[in-house]
Scaffold this motif. Structure first.
Motif, PDB file in Angstrom:
ATOM      1  N   TYR A  64       0.788  -1.232   0.000  1.00 17.48           N
ATOM      2  CA  TYR A  64       0.000   0.000   0.000  1.00 17.48           C
ATOM      3  C   TYR A  64       0.821   1.284   0.000  1.00 17.48           C
ATOM      4  CZ  TYR A  64      -2.254  -3.863   2.468  1.00 17.48           C
ATOM      5  OH  TYR A  64      -2.665  -5.098   2.868  1.00 17.48           O
ATOM      6  N   THR A  65       2.123   1.181  -0.248  1.00 20.42           N
ATOM      7  CA  THR A  65       2.956   2.378  -0.192  1.00 20.42           C
ATOM      8  C   THR A  65       3.486   2.732  -1.571  1.00 20.42           C
ATOM      9  OG1 THR A  65       4.908   1.051   0.332  1.00 20.42           O
ATOM     10  CG2 THR A  65       3.660   1.956   2.189  1.00 20.42           C
ATOM     11  N   LEU A  66       3.548   4.012  -1.845  1.00 15.47           N
ATOM     12  CA  LEU A  66       4.180   4.562  -3.032  1.00 15.47           C
ATOM     13  C   LEU A  66       5.351   5.412  -2.571  1.00 15.47           C
ATOM     14  CD1 LEU A  66       1.202   3.972  -4.050  1.00 15.47           C
ATOM     15  CD2 LEU A  66       1.555   5.886  -5.618  1.00 15.47           C
ATOM     16  N   PRO A  67       6.376   5.588  -3.411  1.00 12.75           N
ATOM     17  CA  PRO A  67       7.428   6.529  -3.058  1.00 12.75           C
ATOM     18  C   PRO A  67       6.830   7.903  -2.724  1.00 12.75           C
ATOM     19  CG  PRO A  67       8.061   5.255  -4.987  1.00 12.75           C
ATOM     20  CD  PRO A  67       6.626   4.914  -4.700  1.00 12.75           C
ATOM     21  N   THR A  68       7.342   8.529  -1.701  1.00 12.92           N
ATOM     22  CA  THR A  68       6.769   9.786  -1.228  1.00 12.92           C
ATOM     23  C   THR A  68       6.724  10.844  -2.321  1.00 12.92           C
ATOM     24  OG1 THR A  68       7.500   9.337   1.028  1.00 12.92           O
ATOM     25  CG2 THR A  68       6.994  11.626   0.487  1.00 12.92           C
ATOM     26  N   PHE A  69       7.757  10.927  -3.155  1.00 16.91           N
ATOM     27  CA  PHE A  69       7.776  11.974  -4.181  1.00 16.91           C
ATOM     28  C   PHE A  69       6.667  11.751  -5.206  1.00 16.91           C
ATOM     29  CE2 PHE A  69      10.129   8.825  -6.588  1.00 16.91           C
ATOM     30  CZ  PHE A  69       9.895   9.128  -7.917  1.00 16.91           C
ATOM     31  N   ILE A  70       6.293  10.499  -5.450  1.00 13.71           N
ATOM     32  CA  ILE A  70       5.192  10.217  -6.373  1.00 13.71           C
ATOM     33  C   ILE A  70       3.868  10.623  -5.735  1.00 13.71           C
ATOM     34  CG2 ILE A  70       3.893   8.396  -7.539  1.00 13.71           C
ATOM     35  CD1 ILE A  70       6.505   6.981  -8.118  1.00 13.71           C
ATOM     36  N   GLN A  71       3.661  10.257  -4.476  1.00  8.94           N
ATOM     37  CA  GLN A  71       2.440  10.655  -3.777  1.00  8.94           C
ATOM     38  C   GLN A  71       2.262  12.170  -3.806  1.00  8.94           C
ATOM     39  OE1 GLN A  71       1.837   8.873   0.137  1.00  8.94           O
ATOM     40  NE2 GLN A  71       3.410   7.367  -0.316  1.00  8.94           N
ATOM     41  N   GLU A  72       3.306  12.882  -3.450  1.00  6.01           N
ATOM     42  CA  GLU A  72       3.215  14.340  -3.365  1.00  6.01           C
ATOM     43  C   GLU A  72       2.921  14.960  -4.719  1.00  6.01           C
ATOM     44  OE1 GLU A  72       6.972  15.251  -1.602  1.00  6.01           O
ATOM     45  OE2 GLU A  72       6.206  15.043   0.460  1.00  6.01           O
ATOM     46  N   LYS A  73       3.555  14.442  -5.764  1.00  3.44           N
ATOM     47  CA  LYS A  73       3.333  14.989  -7.106  1.00  3.44           C
ATOM     48  C   LYS A  73       1.909  14.713  -7.576  1.00  3.44           C
ATOM     49  CE  LYS A  73       4.818  16.965 -10.895  1.00  3.44           C
ATOM     50  NZ  LYS A  73       5.209  18.397 -10.902  1.00  3.44           N
ATOM     51  N   VAL A  74       1.406  13.524  -7.305  1.00  5.52           N
ATOM     52  CA  VAL A  74       0.042  13.180  -7.719  1.00  5.52           C
ATOM     53  C   VAL A  74      -0.972  14.083  -7.029  1.00  5.52           C
ATOM     54  CG1 VAL A  74      -1.738  11.393  -7.568  1.00  5.52           C
ATOM     55  CG2 VAL A  74       0.555  10.807  -8.363  1.00  5.52           C
ATOM     56  N   TYR A  75      -0.839  14.248  -5.727  1.00  5.53           N
ATOM     57  CA  TYR A  75      -1.772  15.123  -5.018  1.00  5.53           C
ATOM     58  C   TYR A  75      -1.692  16.557  -5.538  1.00  5.53           C
ATOM     59  CZ  TYR A  75      -3.273  11.718  -1.515  1.00  5.53           C
ATOM     60  OH  TYR A  75      -3.852  10.645  -0.881  1.00  5.53           O
ATOM     61  N   ALA A  76      -0.492  17.002  -5.877  1.00  3.23           N
ATOM     62  CA  ALA A  76      -0.344  18.367  -6.382  1.00  3.23           C
ATOM     63  C   ALA A  76      -1.012  18.557  -7.739  1.00  3.23           C
ATOM     64  CB  ALA A  76       1.139  18.721  -6.480  1.00  3.23           C
ATOM     65  N   LEU A  77      -1.037  17.496  -8.546  1.00  4.89           N
ATOM     66  CA  LEU A  77      -1.601  17.609  -9.893  1.00  4.89           C
ATOM     67  C   LEU A  77      -3.115  17.409  -9.932  1.00  4.89           C
ATOM     68  CD1 LEU A  77       1.128  15.711 -11.960  1.00  4.89           C
ATOM     69  CD2 LEU A  77       0.599  18.153 -12.061  1.00  4.89           C
ATOM     70  N   LEU A  78      -3.673  16.793  -8.911  1.00  4.85           N
ATOM     71  CA  LEU A  78      -5.118  16.555  -8.912  1.00  4.85           C
ATOM     72  C   LEU A  78      -5.887  17.841  -8.624  1.00  4.85           C
ATOM     73  CD1 LEU A  78      -5.513  13.186  -6.955  1.00  4.85           C
ATOM     74  CD2 LEU A  78      -5.862  13.573  -9.404  1.00  4.85           C
ATOM     75  N   ASP A  79      -7.010  17.981  -9.279  1.00  6.16           N
ATOM     76  CA  ASP A  79      -7.955  19.033  -8.945  1.00  6.16           C
ATOM     77  C   ASP A  79      -8.380  18.881  -7.480  1.00  6.16           C
ATOM     78  OD1 ASP A  79     -11.163  19.260  -8.700  1.00  6.16           O
ATOM     79  OD2 ASP A  79     -10.405  20.904  -9.922  1.00  6.16           O
ATOM     80  N   LYS A  80      -8.699  19.994  -6.822  1.00  9.26           N
ATOM     81  CA  LYS A  80      -9.003  19.981  -5.394  1.00  9.26           C
ATOM     82  C   LYS A  80     -10.109  18.986  -5.045  1.00  9.26           C
ATOM     83  CE  LYS A  80     -10.511  22.948  -1.552  1.00  9.26           C
ATOM     84  NZ  LYS A  80     -11.775  22.213  -1.270  1.00  9.26           N
ATOM     85  N   ASP A  81     -11.205  18.982  -5.802  1.00 11.48           N
ATOM     86  CA  ASP A  81     -12.318  18.092  -5.470  1.00 11.48           C
ATOM     87  C   ASP A  81     -11.940  16.623  -5.669  1.00 11.48           C
ATOM     88  OD1 ASP A  81     -13.903  20.230  -4.763  1.00 11.48           O
ATOM     89  OD2 ASP A  81     -14.924  20.343  -6.694  1.00 11.48           O
ATOM     90  N   LEU A  82     -11.200  16.327  -6.722  1.00 10.35           N
ATOM     91  CA  LEU A  82     -10.733  14.961  -6.924  1.00 10.35           C
ATOM     92  C   LEU A  82      -9.805  14.554  -5.782  1.00 10.35           C
ATOM     93  CD1 LEU A  82      -9.904  14.990 -10.752  1.00 10.35           C
ATOM     94  CD2 LEU A  82     -11.906  13.966  -9.657  1.00 10.35           C
ATOM     95  N   ARG A  83      -8.908  15.435  -5.423  1.00 11.12           N
ATOM     96  CA  ARG A  83      -7.962  15.141  -4.346  1.00 11.12           C
ATOM     97  C   ARG A  83      -8.684  14.854  -3.036  1.00 11.12           C
ATOM     98  NH1 ARG A  83      -5.003  19.237  -5.097  1.00 11.12           N
ATOM     99  NH2 ARG A  83      -5.914  20.659  -3.586  1.00 11.12           N
ATOM    100  N   GLU A  84      -9.695  15.646  -2.717  1.00  8.43           N
ATOM    101  CA  GLU A  84     -10.418  15.452  -1.461  1.00  8.43           C
ATOM    102  C   GLU A  84     -11.187  14.139  -1.451  1.00  8.43           C
ATOM    103  OE1 GLU A  84     -10.013  17.248   1.290  1.00  8.43           O
ATOM    104  OE2 GLU A  84      -8.485  18.220   0.060  1.00  8.43           O
ATOM    105  N   THR A  85     -11.733  13.731  -2.586  1.00  7.33           N
ATOM    106  CA  THR A  85     -12.439  12.445  -2.644  1.00  7.33           C
ATOM    107  C   THR A  85     -11.461  11.290  -2.488  1.00  7.33           C
ATOM    108  OG1 THR A  85     -14.165  13.394  -4.057  1.00  7.33           O
ATOM    109  CG2 THR A  85     -13.983  11.004  -4.019  1.00  7.33           C
ATOM    110  N   VAL A  86     -10.306  11.406  -3.127  1.00  5.20           N
ATOM    111  CA  VAL A  86      -9.279  10.373  -2.968  1.00  5.20           C
ATOM    112  C   VAL A  86      -8.878  10.252  -1.500  1.00  5.20           C
ATOM    113  CG1 VAL A  86      -6.889   9.758  -3.489  1.00  5.20           C
ATOM    114  CG2 VAL A  86      -8.391  10.579  -5.314  1.00  5.20           C
ATOM    115  N   LYS A  87      -8.641  11.358  -0.847  1.00  6.72           N
ATOM    116  CA  LYS A  87      -8.237  11.327   0.566  1.00  6.72           C
ATOM    117  C   LYS A  87      -9.354  10.788   1.455  1.00  6.72           C
ATOM    118  CE  LYS A  87      -4.737  14.970   0.427  1.00  6.72           C
ATOM    119  NZ  LYS A  87      -4.294  16.267   0.984  1.00  6.72           N
TER     120      LYS A  87
END
Length: 267
Positions: A228-251
């Motif tokens: 269930y883990t991804l490299p931290t730099f990948i996680q951070e980049k993905v969250y930064a690229l997602l639209d706010k509403d998409l990001r909040e649903t993912v979280k």
């Protein structure tokens, strides 16, 4: 499911500009989420909040009408129909959006049943259903710490996919293929051959073809397998690229089902 979304974003710039090597930038200026991510989040939203899945998917499609690469032609029409009906598709859209199902249920039987539900709103062809069920089952087995051999044996026996090829054998002749039967086995092979999450994504993209969808499917399975883990730099980049509403649903989905996820990225 973050692993699936990361795969989509990483593969996005290579869908129409294939690379046939593992040596490529994971992210670049044009990296973005595509319809794979949008519909993956729609499925996650539906799992958490219920409702009519077709209407939820239509809502997301209308909210995000112009993703990178666009929507498939028939699916784009379906998104705007007043009374949407399945259209017997065998395309890989059913497999690309199903990853949340693999995380959500406590039994393989329920995982398979709901994977079929997410497919048949559009992809009611047997191959479309099979592709979705295979991916969801692969994620379920991986997150439950089954070995790669266990996963391979189950997918081959249950779905009849040939997983005995290698990426080096597939790569030279492989071209864009929008079908489940021409995408899902290749995505599994990239996962089975990989050393870690990043290597799985690089292998999937290196095959060419429908790169974002291949990497989306591979990434969902690889994330589960690697605990269930991804490299931290990948996680951070993905969250930064997602639209706010998409990001909040993912979280929200991660908070609801994956208590062990990195707390620092759920704030």
């Amino acid at each position: 499911m973050l692993g699936a979304i990361a795969g989509d974003i990483i593969g996005s710039v290579y869908e129409f500009n294939n690379v046939k090597t593992k040596n490529f930038p994971l992210f670049c200026e044009d990296s973005s989420y595509t319809d794979d991510t949008i519909m993956t989040v729609a499925v996650a939203d539906w799992l958490m909040h219920g409702g009519d899945l077709a209407q939820v998917m239509q809502h997301y499609g209308k909210t995000y009408p112009c993703p990178m690469g666009g929507y498939g032609g028939r699916f784009s029409i379906w998104l705007h129909e007043k009374n949407p009906k399945p259209y017997n598709s065998w395309g890989n859209g059913s497999a690309m959006r199903v990853s949340p199902v693999g995380w959500y249920f406590d039994s393989l039987e329920e995982t398979m049943r709901v994977a079929k539900e997410t497919a048949i709103v559009t992809h009611n062809h047997p191959e479309g259903i099979k592709g979705a069920q295979a991916v969801a089952a692969g994620i379920f087995l991986a997150r439950n710490k089954k070995t790669k051999k266990d996963i391979k044996d189950f997918i081959e026996k249950t779905f009849g996919y040939d997983l005995n090829r290698t990426c080096d054998e597939i790569r030279p002749a492989y071209r864009f293929n929008e079908s489940c039967q021409g995408t899902v086995p290749e995505a599994f092979i990239a996962f089975l051959e990989s050393k870690d999450y990043e290597d799985a994504i690089r292998l999937a993209v290196s095959l060419g073809g429908d790169s974002d969808t291949l990497a989306c499917i591979t990434g969902g399975i690889a994330e589960a397998y690697h605990q269930y883990t991804l490299p931290t730099f990948i996680q951070e980049k993905v969250y930064a690229l997602l639209d706010k509403d998409l990001r909040e649903t993912v979280k929200e989905f991660i908070n609801a089902r994956i208590e062990w996820f990195s707390p620092s990225l759920l704030k």
